[in-house]
Design an enzyme around this catalytic site. Structure first.
Site, mmCIF file in Angstrom:
data_model
loop_
_atom_site.group_PDB
_atom_site.id
_atom_site.type_symbol
_atom_site.label_atom_id
_atom_site.label_comp_id
_atom_site.label_asym_id
_atom_site.label_seq_id
_atom_site.Cartn_x
_atom_site.Cartn_y
_atom_site.Cartn_z
ATOM 1 N N HIS A 1 38.327 23.807 119.501
ATOM 2 C CA HIS A 1 38.536 22.392 119.818
ATOM 3 C C HIS A 1 39.449 21.752 118.770
ATOM 4 O O HIS A 1 40.355 20.983 119.104
ATOM 5 C CB HIS A 1 37.203 21.638 119.818
ATOM 6 N N LYS B 1 24.739 19.698 131.113
ATOM 7 C CA LYS B 1 24.582 21.025 130.497
ATOM 8 C C LYS B 1 23.313 21.189 129.668
ATOM 9 O O LYS B 1 23.130 22.244 129.065
ATOM 10 C CB LYS B 1 25.793 21.305 129.607
ATOM 11 N N ARG C 1 42.261 28.006 127.972
ATOM 12 C CA ARG C 1 42.118 29.214 127.164
ATOM 13 C C ARG C 1 42.510 30.472 127.923
ATOM 14 O O ARG C 1 43.026 31.420 127.376
ATOM 15 C CB ARG C 1 40.668 29.353 126.684
ATOM 16 N N SER D 1 31.347 26.935 123.397
ATOM 17 C CA SER D 1 30.197 26.493 122.600
ATOM 18 C C SER D 1 28.961 27.326 122.907
ATOM 19 O O SER D 1 28.179 27.635 121.998
ATOM 20 C CB SER D 1 29.929 25.011 122.863
HETATM 21 N N1 COA Z 1 37.947 26.114 122.108
HETATM 22 C C1 COA Z 1 36.705 26.559 122.245
HETATM 23 N N2 COA Z 1 35.910 26.214 123.270
HETATM 24 C C2 COA Z 1 36.414 25.393 124.189
HETATM 25 C C3 COA Z 1 37.719 24.888 124.111
HETATM 26 C C4 COA Z 1 38.499 25.280 123.012
HETATM 27 N N3 COA Z 1 39.749 24.883 122.845
HETATM 28 N N4 COA Z 1 37.936 24.089 125.170
HETATM 29 C C5 COA Z 1 36.812 24.095 125.881
HETATM 30 N N5 COA Z 1 35.898 24.891 125.299
HETATM 31 C C6 COA Z 1 34.566 25.240 125.773
HETATM 32 C C7 COA Z 1 33.562 24.178 125.526
HETATM 33 O O1 COA Z 1 32.930 24.397 124.293
HETATM 34 C C8 COA Z 1 32.641 24.371 126.695
HETATM 35 O O2 COA Z 1 31.727 25.395 126.412
HETATM 36 P P1 COA Z 1 30.307 25.425 127.099
HETATM 37 O O3 COA Z 1 30.540 25.532 128.569
HETATM 38 O O4 COA Z 1 29.692 26.609 126.507
HETATM 39 O O5 COA Z 1 29.633 24.129 126.731
HETATM 40 C C9 COA Z 1 33.556 24.823 127.799
HETATM 41 O O6 COA Z 1 34.643 25.389 127.164
HETATM 42 C C10 COA Z 1 34.159 23.753 128.657
HETATM 43 O O7 COA Z 1 33.611 22.591 128.404
HETATM 44 P P2 COA Z 1 34.222 21.273 127.737
HETATM 45 O O8 COA Z 1 35.608 21.395 127.265
HETATM 46 O O9 COA Z 1 33.202 20.729 126.776
HETATM 47 O O10 COA Z 1 34.341 20.423 128.906
HETATM 48 P P3 COA Z 1 33.226 20.157 129.871
HETATM 49 O O11 COA Z 1 33.600 20.962 131.028
HETATM 50 O O12 COA Z 1 31.855 20.299 129.370
HETATM 51 O O13 COA Z 1 33.501 18.620 129.991
HETATM 52 C C11 COA Z 1 34.089 16.647 131.061
HETATM 53 C C12 COA Z 1 33.856 18.154 131.136
HETATM 54 C C13 COA Z 1 33.084 15.934 130.178
HETATM 55 C C14 COA Z 1 35.469 16.387 130.519
HETATM 56 C C15 COA Z 1 33.998 16.222 132.519
HETATM 57 O O14 COA Z 1 32.747 16.616 133.036
HETATM 58 C C16 COA Z 1 34.148 14.750 132.716
HETATM 59 O O15 COA Z 1 35.235 14.243 132.695
HETATM 60 N N6 COA Z 1 33.027 14.030 132.911
HETATM 61 C C17 COA Z 1 33.028 12.603 133.099
HETATM 62 C C18 COA Z 1 32.708 12.233 134.535
HETATM 63 C C19 COA Z 1 33.944 12.257 135.387
HETATM 64 O O16 COA Z 1 34.886 11.541 135.183
HETATM 65 N N7 COA Z 1 33.898 13.134 136.373
HETATM 66 C C20 COA Z 1 34.980 13.344 137.268
HETATM 67 C C21 COA Z 1 35.917 14.382 136.712
HETATM 68 S S1 COA Z 1 37.034 14.903 137.935
#
Ligand code: COA
Length: 156
Positions: A17, A41, A90, A128
């Site tokens: 991140h 989650k 990624r 994560s």
């Molecule tokens: N390096 C390491 N890990 C990474 C990474 C990076 N560069 N980028 C993403 N990840 C990992 C995260 O740690 C996460 O791991 P996990 O699944 O084990 O928790 C996973 O990849 C992806 O998750 P993350 O980047 O945290 O995004 P998310 O998918 O959890 O978040 C939101 C999604 C919060 C952005 C999305 O749900 C959202 O926008 N919610 C708000 C409601 C909304 O507007 N909804 C409509 C959207 S269309």
């Protein structure tokens, strides 16, 4: 002043991140790291704990703000005057979900662009959950998370 929002669950923040944040700061004047409150989650860390860990981990990086948000991401982006949403790509496996989210977000607010950045290849396999699993089984996560995050994970 060009501001971007970098949203996520950050449970916890990893070096992957941080790599994306540093890349985003080359393009934008300010990056808001926005911790999602409504995550389905079932996170290990509370939002407050996640924000505290992020603050410590990025304390030496300038032009950053850390916040939490609930509701639609595009509404949060508009409220903070952000012109873009940053997402890390990624691997090909990220693409379908990210593409769907980016197009939905564009449909919801066409003024906000999604910008995808590729992390350093050494972080492409990182997320994560995998870090949480490795530490819970006694593995060394020093290369994957900042020191303060490693300590908090060990405590949990
Ligand atoms: N390096 C390491 N890990 C990474 C990474 C990076 N560069 N980028 C993403 N990840 C990992 C995260 O740690 C996460 O791991 P996990 O699944 O084990 O928790 C996973 O990849 C992806 O998750 P993350 O980047 O945290 O995004 P998310 O998918 O959890 O978040 C939101 C999604 C919060 C952005 C999305 O749900 C959202 O926008 N919610 C708000 C409601 C909304 O507007 N909804 C409509 C959207 S269309």
């Amino acid at each position: 002043m060009k501001t971007a929002v970098y949203p996520g669950t950050f449970d916890p923040i990893t070096n992957g991140h941080i790599d994306i944040i540093e890349r985003a700061l080359k393009i934008f004047d300010k990056v808001i790291i926005a911790v999602s409150v409504d995550s389905t989650k079932n996170p290990l860390f509370t939002v407050e704990e996640r924000i505290k860990m992020i603050s410590e981990a990025v304390k030496d990086i300038q032009r950053i703000e850390i916040d939490s948000f609930s509701g639609l991401l595009v509404d949060y982006a508009k409220k903070t005057n952000a012109i873009a949403i940053i997402r890390g790509l990624r691997a090909v496996s990220d693409f379908e979900y990210e593409f769907q989210m980016a197009l939905m977000n564009r449909r919801l607010n066409e003024k906000i662009e999604t910008v995808f950045l590729m992390p350093n290849e050494k972080f492409t396999y990182l997320n994560s959950s995998i870090v949480r699993e490795v530490v819970s089984l006694g593995g060394d996560i020093s290369d994957f998370v900042p020191e303060n995050v490693k300590n908090e994970l060990k405590k949990k």
